[in-house]
Design a protein around this motif. Structure first.
Motif, PDB file in Angstrom:
ATOM      1  N   ILE A   1     -17.343   7.481 -56.335  1.00  0.00           N
ATOM      2  CA  ILE A   1     -16.666   7.495 -55.042  1.00  0.00           C
ATOM      3  C   ILE A   1     -16.205   8.913 -54.738  1.00  0.00           C
ATOM      4  N   ASP A   2     -16.686   9.474 -53.624  1.00  0.00           N
ATOM      5  CA  ASP A   2     -16.367  10.852 -53.211  1.00  0.00           C
ATOM      6  C   ASP A   2     -16.512  11.845 -54.359  1.00  0.00           C
ATOM      7  N   PRO A   3     -17.642  11.847 -55.060  1.00  0.00           N
ATOM      8  CA  PRO A   3     -17.782  12.750 -56.210  1.00  0.00           C
ATOM      9  C   PRO A   3     -17.854  14.212 -55.795  1.00  0.00           C
ATOM     10  N   TRP A   4     -17.366  15.079 -56.675  1.00  0.00           N
ATOM     11  CA  TRP A   4     -17.405  16.507 -56.399  1.00  0.00           C
ATOM     12  C   TRP A   4     -18.472  17.233 -57.223  1.00  0.00           C
ATOM     13  N   ARG A   5     -19.235  16.504 -58.032  1.00  0.00           N
ATOM     14  CA  ARG A   5     -20.416  17.030 -58.710  1.00  0.00           C
ATOM     15  C   ARG A   5     -21.617  16.180 -58.270  1.00  0.00           C
ATOM     16  N   PRO A   6     -22.828  16.731 -58.245  1.00  0.00           N
ATOM     17  CA  PRO A   6     -23.995  15.954 -57.831  1.00  0.00           C
ATOM     18  C   PRO A   6     -24.198  14.722 -58.711  1.00  0.00           C
ATOM     19  N   VAL A   7     -24.404  13.561 -58.055  1.00  0.00           N
ATOM     20  CA  VAL A   7     -24.608  12.297 -58.765  1.00  0.00           C
ATOM     21  C   VAL A   7     -25.765  11.540 -58.113  1.00  0.00           C
ATOM     22  N   ASP A   8     -26.175  10.454 -58.750  1.00  0.00           N
ATOM     23  CA  ASP A   8     -27.274   9.660 -58.224  1.00  0.00           C
ATOM     24  C   ASP A   8     -26.851   8.862 -56.996  1.00  0.00           C
ATOM     25  N   ARG A   9     -25.698   8.186 -57.054  1.00  0.00           N
ATOM     26  CA  ARG A   9     -25.252   7.336 -55.953  1.00  0.00           C
ATOM     27  C   ARG A   9     -23.797   7.667 -55.614  1.00  0.00           C
ATOM     28  N   ALA A  10     -23.553   8.090 -54.375  1.00  0.00           N
ATOM     29  CA  ALA A  10     -22.222   8.511 -53.935  1.00  0.00           C
ATOM     30  C   ALA A  10     -21.729   7.598 -52.821  1.00  0.00           C
ATOM     31  N   LEU A  11     -20.584   6.967 -53.036  1.00  0.00           N
ATOM     32  CA  LEU A  11     -19.919   6.164 -52.012  1.00  0.00           C
ATOM     33  C   LEU A  11     -18.905   7.075 -51.326  1.00  0.00           C
ATOM     34  N   ILE A  12     -19.086   7.330 -50.042  1.00  0.00           N
ATOM     35  CA  ILE A  12     -18.329   8.359 -49.334  1.00  0.00           C
ATOM     36  C   ILE A  12     -17.315   7.722 -48.382  1.00  0.00           C
ATOM     37  N   THR A  13     -16.055   8.163 -48.488  1.00  0.00           N
ATOM     38  CA  THR A  13     -15.006   7.592 -47.631  1.00  0.00           C
ATOM     39  C   THR A  13     -15.024   8.152 -46.218  1.00  0.00           C
ATOM     40  N   HIS A  14     -15.348   9.456 -46.059  1.00  0.00           N
ATOM     41  CA  HIS A  14     -15.365  10.054 -44.719  1.00  0.00           C
ATOM     42  C   HIS A  14     -16.024  11.426 -44.776  1.00  0.00           C
ATOM     43  N   GLY A  15     -16.135  12.082 -43.611  1.00  0.00           N
ATOM     44  CA  GLY A  15     -16.971  13.264 -43.501  1.00  0.00           C
ATOM     45  C   GLY A  15     -16.364  14.605 -43.807  1.00  0.00           C
ATOM     46  N   HIS A  16     -15.074  14.705 -44.153  1.00  0.00           N
ATOM     47  CA  HIS A  16     -14.519  16.015 -44.505  1.00  0.00           C
ATOM     48  C   HIS A  16     -15.182  16.539 -45.777  1.00  0.00           C
ATOM     49  N   SER A  17     -15.311  17.855 -45.857  1.00  0.00           N
ATOM     50  CA  SER A  17     -16.159  18.459 -46.879  1.00  0.00           C
ATOM     51  C   SER A  17     -15.633  18.325 -48.301  1.00  0.00           C
ATOM     52  N   ASP A  18     -14.347  18.014 -48.478  1.00  0.00           N
ATOM     53  CA  ASP A  18     -13.868  17.802 -49.844  1.00  0.00           C
ATOM     54  C   ASP A  18     -14.168  16.389 -50.333  1.00  0.00           C
ATOM     55  N   HIS A  19     -14.658  15.533 -49.455  1.00  0.00           N
ATOM     56  CA  HIS A  19     -15.018  14.157 -49.833  1.00  0.00           C
ATOM     57  C   HIS A  19     -16.516  13.892 -49.690  1.00  0.00           C
ATOM     58  N   ALA A  20     -17.151  14.492 -48.709  1.00  0.00           N
ATOM     59  CA  ALA A  20     -18.596  14.323 -48.496  1.00  0.00           C
ATOM     60  C   ALA A  20     -19.279  15.655 -48.801  1.00  0.00           C
ATOM     61  N   ARG A  21     -19.861  15.752 -49.979  1.00  0.00           N
ATOM     62  CA  ARG A  21     -20.457  17.014 -50.432  1.00  0.00           C
ATOM     63  C   ARG A  21     -21.968  16.901 -50.517  1.00  0.00           C
ATOM     64  N   TRP A  22     -22.612  18.035 -50.386  1.00  0.00           N
ATOM     65  CA  TRP A  22     -24.063  18.078 -50.447  1.00  0.00           C
ATOM     66  C   TRP A  22     -24.526  17.978 -51.900  1.00  0.00           C
ATOM     67  N   GLY A  23     -25.727  17.435 -52.122  1.00  0.00           N
ATOM     68  CA  GLY A  23     -26.335  17.469 -53.440  1.00  0.00           C
ATOM     69  C   GLY A  23     -26.507  16.135 -54.136  1.00  0.00           C
ATOM     70  N   HIS A  24     -25.977  15.046 -53.568  1.00  0.00           N
ATOM     71  CA  HIS A  24     -26.142  13.732 -54.192  1.00  0.00           C
ATOM     72  C   HIS A  24     -27.511  13.152 -53.818  1.00  0.00           C
ATOM     73  N   LYS A  25     -28.031  12.280 -54.686  1.00  0.00           N
ATOM     74  CA  LYS A  25     -29.350  11.695 -54.433  1.00  0.00           C
ATOM     75  C   LYS A  25     -29.293  10.637 -53.335  1.00  0.00           C
ATOM     76  N   ARG A  26     -28.268   9.767 -53.376  1.00  0.00           N
ATOM     77  CA  ARG A  26     -28.112   8.704 -52.381  1.00  0.00           C
ATOM     78  C   ARG A  26     -26.653   8.624 -51.941  1.00  0.00           C
ATOM     79  N   TYR A  27     -26.464   8.329 -50.651  1.00  0.00           N
ATOM     80  CA  TYR A  27     -25.123   8.241 -50.069  1.00  0.00           C
ATOM     81  C   TYR A  27     -24.936   6.862 -49.422  1.00  0.00           C
ATOM     82  N   LEU A  28     -23.680   6.394 -49.432  1.00  0.00           N
ATOM     83  CA  LEU A  28     -23.302   5.203 -48.687  1.00  0.00           C
ATOM     84  C   LEU A  28     -22.019   5.510 -47.925  1.00  0.00           C
TER      85      LEU A  28
END
Length: 337
Positions: free
Chosen positions: A19-46
């Motif tokens: 959830i809102d990971p700050w390192r690249p991961v396979d599956r990221a569950l994102i709470t919202h679009g601010h850059s400290d929560h939605a970061r580039w580099g994950h394989k899949r986003y929800l």
């Protein structure tokens, strides 16, 4: 535990998702679009349907699945659902249930309606992971009507002096919230490129916002003297701002509650505007969860955790890389000229 805390971020083993990971991961569950929560580099986003356009605007070509508020999604042995957080349009709390045990990750949230974001929804759970950006009793927010009077009054004063009013606001959320408070009858409303780009994304989703004029190199600023100008905080004091001639500067942030911060920002006016919960909101949200365990993340974590323990809660602190509300816009300031 339903959720664990890793170097990459908050992790759900049953779903194999962060959830809102700050390192690249396979599956990221994102709470919202601010850059400290939605970061580039994950394989899949929800993310929620309402948050997706801004996330795509910011992150580009990503593999993004969307979910509606209240919809349940089975992911491994976990059931995931997203619920309104009241922070910015499309922002969500993420509810995770495994074997009948429910944990909720708040993301960033605000409990008082602002007329822009989907209103916060209290959720019952066994454990609640809560931000506490403004977790001190001094932080108490004025209502929307008071903010509108203060900001429009300042704009009128600036116009009477032959000045434009330049207000520093986050490009996502706060800019559009302030825009809805402005009285277009006072004068034209100009926007910095970063603010205009995000505003256009939200307009395309059907969010009603007053008309704005983007500041471009070809715009005749002399013909718009006395305008309200919405710009990222980084633009205040820059060469970009100096193009407007005589100006009055303002800053919109929850940190404007603190006199010392107002002095350091050196703006002419400070307005107490935040998209995070204030002291009363944090305490009300936590009480409504009925949670047996509370984890606090970014903000006044030590003080707020101590307060919660004094109230009888089992409260702990989780170190994260979330930024809360800073004195600079967390979204990229594209459009600076």
């Amino acid at each position: 535990m339903v959720l664990t805390f890793t170097e990459a971020g908050i992790y759900c083993p049953a779903a194999d998702a962060h959830i809102d990971p700050w390192r690249p991961v396979d599956r990221a569950l994102i709470t919202h679009g601010h850059s400290d929560h939605a970061r580039w580099g994950h394989k899949r986003y929800l993310a929620t349907e309402a948050a997706a356009p801004v996330i795509r605007h910011r992150l580009g070509d990503i593999t993004l699945q969307t979910i509606r508020y209240g919809e349940s999604l089975r992911m491994g042995d976990a059931t995931i659902s997203y619920h309104p957080a009241g922070h910015v349009p499309g922002s969500a709390q993420i509810r995770v249930e495994v074997g009948g045990e429910v944990w909720v990750v708040s993301g960033d949230y605000k409990t008082t309606p602002d007329g822009l974001s989907e209103p916060f929804e209290p959720l019952r759970c066994h454990a609640f992971i809560s931000e506490c950006t403004f977790g001190l009793p001094i932080f108490r927010w004025p209502d929307e009507a008071t903010l509108a009077r203060e900001i429009n009054g300042w704009w009128l004063e600036a116009r009477a002096k032959g000045q434009s009013a330049i207000l520093g606001v986050y490009a996502l959320g706060k800019a559009q919230r302030v825009l809805r408070l402005l009285d277009p009858a006072i004068g034209p409303i100009l926007t910095h490129g970063a603010v205009e780009a995000t505003t256009e994304v939200l307009r395309a989703q059907g969010i009603a916002l007053p008309p704005t004029i983007p500041v471009t190199q070809s715009l005749d600023l002399k013909a718009h003297r006395g305008a309200m100008v919405l710009a990222p905080p980084a633009a205040l004091g820059s060469s970009w701002m100096r193009k407007f001639g005589p100006v009055s500067t303002g800053f919109a942030s929850g940190w404007m509650q603190l006199r010392g911060v107002r002095r350091r920002r050196a703006a002419d006016r400070g307005f107490v505007v935040s998209d995070h919960a204030d002291w009363a909101g944090l305490n009300a949200a936590i009480a409504e969860t009925g949670a047996e365990r509370i984890f606090v993340t970014h903000g006044y974590t030590t003080q707020f955790a101590q307060w919660l323990r004094a109230q009888g809660h089992d409260a702990g602190i989780v170190e994260t890389e979330f930024g809360g509300e800073t004195l600079d816009d967390p979204t990229p300031a594209e459009g600076m000229e």
